[in-house]
Enzyme design. Structure first.
Site, PDB file in Angstrom:
ATOM      1  N   GLU A  46       0.827  -1.200   0.000  1.00  0.00           N
ATOM      2  CA  GLU A  46       0.000   0.000   0.000  1.00  0.00           C
ATOM      3  C   GLU A  46       0.866   1.257   0.000  1.00  0.00           C
ATOM      4  O   GLU A  46       1.933   1.300   0.625  1.00  0.00           O
ATOM      5  CB  GLU A  46      -0.893   0.070   1.245  1.00  0.00           C
ATOM      6  CG  GLU A  46      -1.810  -1.111   1.436  1.00  0.00           C
ATOM      7  CD  GLU A  46      -3.016  -1.109   0.533  1.00  0.00           C
ATOM      8  OE1 GLU A  46      -3.268  -0.070  -0.125  1.00  0.00           O
ATOM      9  OE2 GLU A  46      -3.714  -2.130   0.490  1.00  0.00           O
ATOM     10  N   THR A  47       0.372   2.282  -0.684  1.00  0.00           N
ATOM     11  CA  THR A  47       0.874   3.643  -0.555  1.00  0.00           C
ATOM     12  C   THR A  47      -0.289   4.523  -0.118  1.00  0.00           C
ATOM     13  O   THR A  47      -1.355   4.499  -0.737  1.00  0.00           O
ATOM     14  CB  THR A  47       1.455   4.162  -1.881  1.00  0.00           C
ATOM     15  OG1 THR A  47       2.591   3.364  -2.257  1.00  0.00           O
ATOM     16  CG2 THR A  47       1.884   5.620  -1.749  1.00  0.00           C
TER      17      THR A  47
END
Length: 262
Positions: A46-47
């Site tokens: 995830e970002t």
């Protein structure tokens, strides 16, 4: 254009453990295609991106291939950045997500606690597609808002389980949580989501919005300890405060830098 970026290991007290998330503070939202390109370039599970709006922070989460509705470890990572690196004042952070509503994170010493909406499950029949997706058959199956939950008898079942990712990816869900009672903690789990471009997520906060009410009912207790048994391991404290859950853990800074977009 230069954008600050931090990489935080979430749900761990040590670098190289837990689940890594990138966090990018923004002054205003960039185009969705740019956000997705950054997440793809980071190539982490995830970002997270956030924009401050008044007294709260609007937050969004991207895997390398798509935007998701909720992400626990990247929210914890974002809170770590705000508390320790971006000068947020006070011990509570209010986030807002278009898809998941109000989310808060509080700090007590080094411990960060997420307050997220619960995800309730209903029992469903085990299908042949579910059975074919793993080398060991579960004993029960449940459906949450977006994930399947498959329950096994023993911690070692979860630890040694072998998924067939091509078949897991064809199941009609965001991902598959597998879980069992723990030997030294209340429950253990793993999470598989090739549907989102991640074969196995190391530590999944959002899955614990499903696991917390589920195991609270099974075990007859509101406060529980948990381990996500990926190679990196994640350690969580969970509390059921119906209709919300509290998920607590630590974070560790791995890297900080600058993204250069010309």
């Amino acid at each position: 254009m230069n954008i600050n970026i931090y990489q935080i290991d979430a749900f761990t007290s040590e670098v190289f453990g837990g689940n890594s998330a990138a966090v990018c503070p923004l002054k205003e939202w960039l185009g969705d295609n740019i956000l997705q390109d950054i997440a793809m370039e980071n190539n982490l599970s995830e970002t997270a991106f956030y924009v401050k709006e008044g007294n709260r922070y609007n937050i969004r989460w991207f895997t390398p291939t798509l935007e998701v509705d909720l992400c626990g470890h990247a929210t914890l990572a974002t809170a770590f950045v705000l508390f320790h690196l971006e000068n947020h004042e006070g011990n509570t952070i209010h986030f807002y997500s278009e898809h998941s509503g109000e989310l808060t994170v509080t700090k007590q010493g080094d411990l960060l606690t997420l307050n997220f909406p619960e995800d309730l499950t209903e029992e469903i029949e085990l299908s042949q597609d579910m059975l074919d997706a793993f080398d060991l058959n579960p004993v029960e199956a449940y459906k949450g808002k977006s994930d399947l939950l498959l329950v096994y008898e023993h911690e070692n079942d979860i630890k040694n389980l072998k998924p067939y990712f091509d078949k897991v990816g064809k199941l009609d869900c965001r991902g598959v949580i597998v879980s069992a009672r723990g030997d030294t903690v209340d429950f253990v789990s793993r999470f598989f989501t090739p549907q989102c471009g991640i074969n196995e997520d190391p530590v999944t906060g959002s899955a614990h919005t499903t696991l917390t009410p589920f195991w609270s009912k099974k075990l007859g207790k509101l406060e529980m300890t948990a381990i996500q048994l990926s190679d990196r391991r994640g350690y969580l404290k969970c509390k059921y405060v119906k209709p919300r859950v509290e998920i607590s853990g630590h974070g560790k800074l791995y890297m900080s830098g600058t993204i250069n977009i010309k």
